[in-house]
Design a protein around this motif. Structure first.
Motif, PDB file in Angstrom:
ATOM      1  N   ASN A  61     -12.246 -14.759   4.582  1.00 23.17           N
ATOM      2  CA  ASN A  61     -12.882 -13.905   5.585  1.00 23.17           C
ATOM      3  C   ASN A  61     -12.002 -12.740   6.032  1.00 23.17           C
ATOM      4  O   ASN A  61     -12.393 -11.969   6.898  1.00 23.17           O
ATOM      5  CB  ASN A  61     -13.276 -14.736   6.816  1.00 23.17           C
ATOM      6  CG  ASN A  61     -14.406 -15.700   6.513  1.00 23.17           C
ATOM      7  OD1 ASN A  61     -15.307 -15.384   5.737  1.00 23.17           O
ATOM      8  ND2 ASN A  61     -14.347 -16.886   7.091  1.00 23.17           N
ATOM      9  N   ILE A  62     -10.812 -12.634   5.432  1.00 22.81           N
ATOM     10  CA  ILE A  62      -9.912 -11.518   5.763  1.00 22.81           C
ATOM     11  C   ILE A  62     -10.227 -10.356   4.832  1.00 22.81           C
ATOM     12  O   ILE A  62     -10.045 -10.447   3.616  1.00 22.81           O
ATOM     13  CB  ILE A  62      -8.430 -11.935   5.643  1.00 22.81           C
ATOM     14  CG1 ILE A  62      -8.119 -13.075   6.615  1.00 22.81           C
ATOM     15  CG2 ILE A  62      -7.522 -10.741   5.935  1.00 22.81           C
ATOM     16  CD1 ILE A  62      -6.719 -13.638   6.468  1.00 22.81           C
ATOM     17  N   LYS A  63     -10.688  -9.269   5.387  1.00 22.66           N
ATOM     18  CA  LYS A  63     -11.163  -8.134   4.581  1.00 22.66           C
ATOM     19  C   LYS A  63     -10.073  -7.135   4.241  1.00 22.66           C
ATOM     20  O   LYS A  63     -10.239  -6.318   3.327  1.00 22.66           O
ATOM     21  CB  LYS A  63     -12.294  -7.426   5.318  1.00 22.66           C
ATOM     22  CG  LYS A  63     -13.444  -8.349   5.730  1.00 22.66           C
ATOM     23  CD  LYS A  63     -14.030  -9.087   4.543  1.00 22.66           C
ATOM     24  CE  LYS A  63     -15.144 -10.044   4.962  1.00 22.66           C
ATOM     25  NZ  LYS A  63     -15.663 -10.827   3.819  1.00 22.66           N
ATOM     26  N   GLY A  64      -8.973  -7.173   4.970  1.00 27.33           N
ATOM     27  CA  GLY A  64      -7.909  -6.220   4.676  1.00 27.33           C
ATOM     28  C   GLY A  64      -6.741  -6.375   5.624  1.00 27.33           C
ATOM     29  O   GLY A  64      -6.852  -6.959   6.707  1.00 27.33           O
ATOM     30  N   ILE A  65      -5.584  -5.854   5.186  1.00 30.04           N
ATOM     31  CA  ILE A  65      -4.364  -5.801   6.006  1.00 30.04           C
ATOM     32  C   ILE A  65      -4.023  -4.333   6.208  1.00 30.04           C
ATOM     33  O   ILE A  65      -3.944  -3.573   5.229  1.00 30.04           O
ATOM     34  CB  ILE A  65      -3.199  -6.523   5.305  1.00 30.04           C
ATOM     35  CG1 ILE A  65      -3.562  -7.987   5.037  1.00 30.04           C
ATOM     36  CG2 ILE A  65      -1.927  -6.426   6.142  1.00 30.04           C
ATOM     37  CD1 ILE A  65      -2.587  -8.701   4.113  1.00 30.04           C
ATOM     38  N   ILE A  90      -4.197  -4.255   0.914  1.00 26.47           N
ATOM     39  CA  ILE A  90      -3.351  -3.701   1.976  1.00 26.47           C
ATOM     40  C   ILE A  90      -3.626  -2.206   2.060  1.00 26.47           C
ATOM     41  O   ILE A  90      -3.512  -1.482   1.069  1.00 26.47           O
ATOM     42  CB  ILE A  90      -1.864  -3.946   1.684  1.00 26.47           C
ATOM     43  CG1 ILE A  90      -1.582  -5.449   1.615  1.00 26.47           C
ATOM     44  CG2 ILE A  90      -0.987  -3.290   2.742  1.00 26.47           C
ATOM     45  CD1 ILE A  90      -0.159  -5.786   1.201  1.00 26.47           C
ATOM     46  N   TYR A  91      -3.970  -1.731   3.250  1.00 23.52           N
ATOM     47  CA  TYR A  91      -4.293  -0.319   3.470  1.00 23.52           C
ATOM     48  C   TYR A  91      -3.146   0.353   4.213  1.00 23.52           C
ATOM     49  O   TYR A  91      -2.723  -0.095   5.287  1.00 23.52           O
ATOM     50  CB  TYR A  91      -5.592  -0.196   4.264  1.00 23.52           C
ATOM     51  CG  TYR A  91      -6.790  -0.778   3.541  1.00 23.52           C
ATOM     52  CD1 TYR A  91      -7.518  -0.002   2.634  1.00 23.52           C
ATOM     53  CD2 TYR A  91      -7.174  -2.099   3.735  1.00 23.52           C
ATOM     54  CE1 TYR A  91      -8.606  -0.536   1.945  1.00 23.52           C
ATOM     55  CE2 TYR A  91      -8.254  -2.646   3.049  1.00 23.52           C
ATOM     56  CZ  TYR A  91      -8.965  -1.859   2.159  1.00 23.52           C
ATOM     57  OH  TYR A  91     -10.033  -2.394   1.472  1.00 23.52           O
ATOM     58  N   VAL A 122      -4.229   3.255  -0.821  1.00 23.96           N
ATOM     59  CA  VAL A 122      -3.760   4.396  -0.025  1.00 23.96           C
ATOM     60  C   VAL A 122      -4.944   5.047   0.676  1.00 23.96           C
ATOM     61  O   VAL A 122      -5.967   5.349   0.044  1.00 23.96           O
ATOM     62  CB  VAL A 122      -3.041   5.427  -0.917  1.00 23.96           C
ATOM     63  CG1 VAL A 122      -2.700   6.681  -0.120  1.00 23.96           C
ATOM     64  CG2 VAL A 122      -1.779   4.821  -1.510  1.00 23.96           C
ATOM     65  N   ILE A 123      -4.815   5.239   1.985  1.00 25.60           N
ATOM     66  CA  ILE A 123      -5.874   5.905   2.753  1.00 25.60           C
ATOM     67  C   ILE A 123      -5.315   7.200   3.329  1.00 25.60           C
ATOM     68  O   ILE A 123      -4.129   7.295   3.656  1.00 25.60           O
ATOM     69  CB  ILE A 123      -6.428   4.998   3.866  1.00 25.60           C
ATOM     70  CG1 ILE A 123      -5.303   4.372   4.686  1.00 25.60           C
ATOM     71  CG2 ILE A 123      -7.298   3.910   3.279  1.00 25.60           C
ATOM     72  CD1 ILE A 123      -5.785   3.489   5.825  1.00 25.60           C
ATOM     73  N   ASN A 124      -6.164   8.188   3.433  1.00 25.61           N
ATOM     74  CA  ASN A 124      -5.743   9.527   3.852  1.00 25.61           C
ATOM     75  C   ASN A 124      -6.053   9.764   5.324  1.00 25.61           C
ATOM     76  O   ASN A 124      -7.041   9.247   5.858  1.00 25.61           O
ATOM     77  CB  ASN A 124      -6.445  10.588   2.998  1.00 25.61           C
ATOM     78  CG  ASN A 124      -6.060  10.476   1.537  1.00 25.61           C
ATOM     79  OD1 ASN A 124      -4.879  10.357   1.208  1.00 25.61           O
ATOM     80  ND2 ASN A 124      -7.052  10.493   0.649  1.00 25.61           N
ATOM     81  N   PRO A 125      -5.218  10.563   5.994  1.00 27.78           N
ATOM     82  CA  PRO A 125      -5.419  10.804   7.424  1.00 27.78           C
ATOM     83  C   PRO A 125      -6.737  11.504   7.710  1.00 27.78           C
ATOM     84  O   PRO A 125      -7.165  12.397   6.964  1.00 27.78           O
ATOM     85  CB  PRO A 125      -4.217  11.679   7.812  1.00 27.78           C
ATOM     86  CG  PRO A 125      -3.754  12.293   6.530  1.00 27.78           C
ATOM     87  CD  PRO A 125      -4.044  11.286   5.465  1.00 27.78           C
TER      88      PRO A 125
END
Length: 539
Positions: A61-65, A90-91, A122-125
């Motif tokens: 149930n953990i969708k992301g860190i 991991i984001y 990798v996520i962008n600002p």
């Protein structure tokens, strides 16, 4: 409206081990996987990590860190809990990805035979990420580490704003330390800012804004001028990139050699240069193997806090295999000492003083790049959250934080002070404390990895520290009629508080045991007792 629950697995009533769980309608989102390092190893306990058994039980149930600031206290547990999180994405930022990959790879994670790269996204600002039942918008904040993010976590009706460290600073011209905090009202105006979660930082240390009191450039320039640019060895934490870049800029301006004594950080530095956060043109940067060949210049020694202290002690004792001190060197402890580490700092200062090396610390007036009182007031006034959960602080610091917000009319009862395992529920944007605590415990790491659970772990290890067992295995060299170190093994079943002390102890024990055995053999020959001789040989 969504049913929202928040509870900490670590990071409350302490300054380390940050790890938080946000639950939205049955889906879990983790923020950070931090670690705590005891100043002095307690009964073989080397590290303390959050309760990863909870993660194991709820993995599906953990969708992301989410990791906004890839400092050691936010990511350090990964090396011990890989099997718990290897299937969870991991984001983080681009620089966060570089740091994670540099720290956690096949070489460093050799104890995991099936290790595969972490699932880093990798996520962008300022670009929203839709993830299951939430939308996450990362925004940049100014800290000692470039590319650090805070997160706007939106359910569509309510916002939860999470920030690790930040300062209010006008660094718009410097791409490495840009921030988007002043854009938060525009980014969140469509939803209610129900909850702010953020570190308390310097709230108990300084009543004003942190900026510009974190800057150290003038201090280092004056120090170099006084020493005629003789080799300056600066020790700092690996995530303090602001100090790295400050020293690199000074080396560039003065055209003196610049050496980074940390292979991992070299990768981070290259990424900073590639992203044009720093212009390295004309920087006289040299490889590590030139470190003892320069008389003038700047050497930056960096690592995690515990390893950095050990590294400095090794250097002071002339036991480091890379860096050899010169009488003309100046050593700077370029980091702020955290509560509990004062004795460790005193030992380092004393060690360098004993060998007549000039050693100093950064001025007490210099602040770490974390929010002080006015920074916090500014942020709260800007986004007007209904509730606030302060993190990474002791209880008295939490009270200081809460009281400081009275000056801007914020209600102290809306500041939710929590302990690890406590639960905060939010239904229809109204807070209510959980009736039960989450069943969590700290997990301890020793030389052999994660130690077995149980409330009696310290009692057991205390007994072992006082009444351990050492097995001695020796092989007799019949040709030379002697016991030798090459055919000798000591197997301890005990807990020793200090690795170096233990190493010296067992080396001495080995030497004394061999001498005793050889003396005994001579005595056997003297008395010519075949039965006794055979019994000694087969011990």
């Amino acid at each position: 409206m969504s049913k929202i629950t928040f509870f900490p697995l670590g990071g409350m009533d302490e300054n380390e081990k940050a790890c938080y769980v946000l639950e939205v309608d049955g889906s879990y989102y983790l923020i950070n996987l931090g670690i705590s390092v005891p100043v002095y190893k307690t009964l073989g306990i080397k590290k303390v990590i959050p309760y990863m058994e909870w993660v194991k039980k709820n993995e599906k149930n953990i969708k992301g860190i989410f990791i906004g600031n890839a400092s050691h206290r936010n990511i350090g547990a990964i090396q011990y809990c890989y099997n718990y999180i290897k299937n969870i994405p991991i984001y983080t930022s681009k620089l966060g990805e570089v740091i994670l990959k540099a720290h956690f790879n096949k070489k460093s994670m050799i104890k995991y035979p099936d290790f595969k790269s972490l699932q880093i996204r990798v996520i962008n600002p300022l670009k929203p990420l839709n993830l299951d039942k939430i939308s996450v918008t990362p925004f940049r904040v100014t800290t000692s580490l470039p590319d650090t993010y805070g997160f706007i976590i939106s359910t569509g009706e309510e916002n939860i704003i999470y920030i690790d460290e930040f300062i209010i600073s006008n660094n718009g011209a410097n791409g490495a330390f840009v921030n988007d905090i002043n854009k938060l009202p525009l980014l969140t105006y469509k939803q209610n800012n129900m909850l702010l979660i953020n570190n308390i930082g310097n709230v108990d240390k300084y009543s004003g804004f942190t900026s510009p009191n974190y800057k150290t450039k003038s201090f280092y320039k004056e120090l170099l001028t006084r020493t005629n640019d003789k080799r300056l060895i600066v020790a700092c934490y690996y995530h303090d990139v602001h100090t790295f870049l400050t020293l690199a800029q000074i080396a560039k301006e003065r055209q003196i050699p610049f050496i980074i004594y940390n292979p991992i950080f070299i990768n981070v530095f290259n990424e900073i240069v590639n992203n044009k956060y720093f212009d390295s043109t004309n920087l006289p940067i040299l490889p590590i193997n030139k470190i003892n060949q320069i008389e003038k210049g700047i050497v930056v020694v960096s690592s995690t806090p515990d390893r950095l202290f050990n590294k400095l002690l090794s250097i002071s004792n002339n036991e480091d295999n890379i860096l050899t001190l010169k009488k003309t060197d100046t050593v700077v402890l370029g980091f702020k000492i955290e509560s509990g580490f004062e004795k460790a700092q005193a030992e380092i200062l004393d060690a360098f003083a004993q060998i007549d090396i000039n050693v100093t610390t950064i001025p007490k007036t210099v602040l770490s790049m974390e929010a002080s009182e006015e920074d916090h007031k500014y942020l709260v006034s800007l986004i007007k959250p209904k509730y606030i959960i302060p993190t990474l602080g002791l209880y008295y610091q939490m009270m200081k934080y809460s009281n400081s917000l009275k000056d801007i009319g914020y209600k102290p009862e809306n500041v939710i002070t929590m302990y690890n395992g406590e639960i905060a529920n939010f239904n229809n944007s109204v807070y209510s404390p959980g009736k039960k605590r989450t069943d969590i415990h700290e997990m301890y790491v020793g030389s052999q990895g994660i130690l077995s659970e149980g409330d009696n772990i310290f009692q057991e290890r205390k007994i072992m520290s006082e009444s351990g067992i050492v097995f001695c295995v020796m092989k007799y060299d019949e040709k030379n009629q002697i016991f030798t170190k090459d055919n000798f093994e000591l197997i301890p079943y005990a807990v020793l508080p200090d690795e170096k002390e233990a190493e010296n102890f067992f080396e001495k024990l080995k030497e004394n045991t061999i001498n005793l055995a050889n003396d005994s053999i001579k005595s056997v020959k003297k008395f010519d007792s075949k039965e006794l001789k055979l019994s000694l040989i087969h011990i």
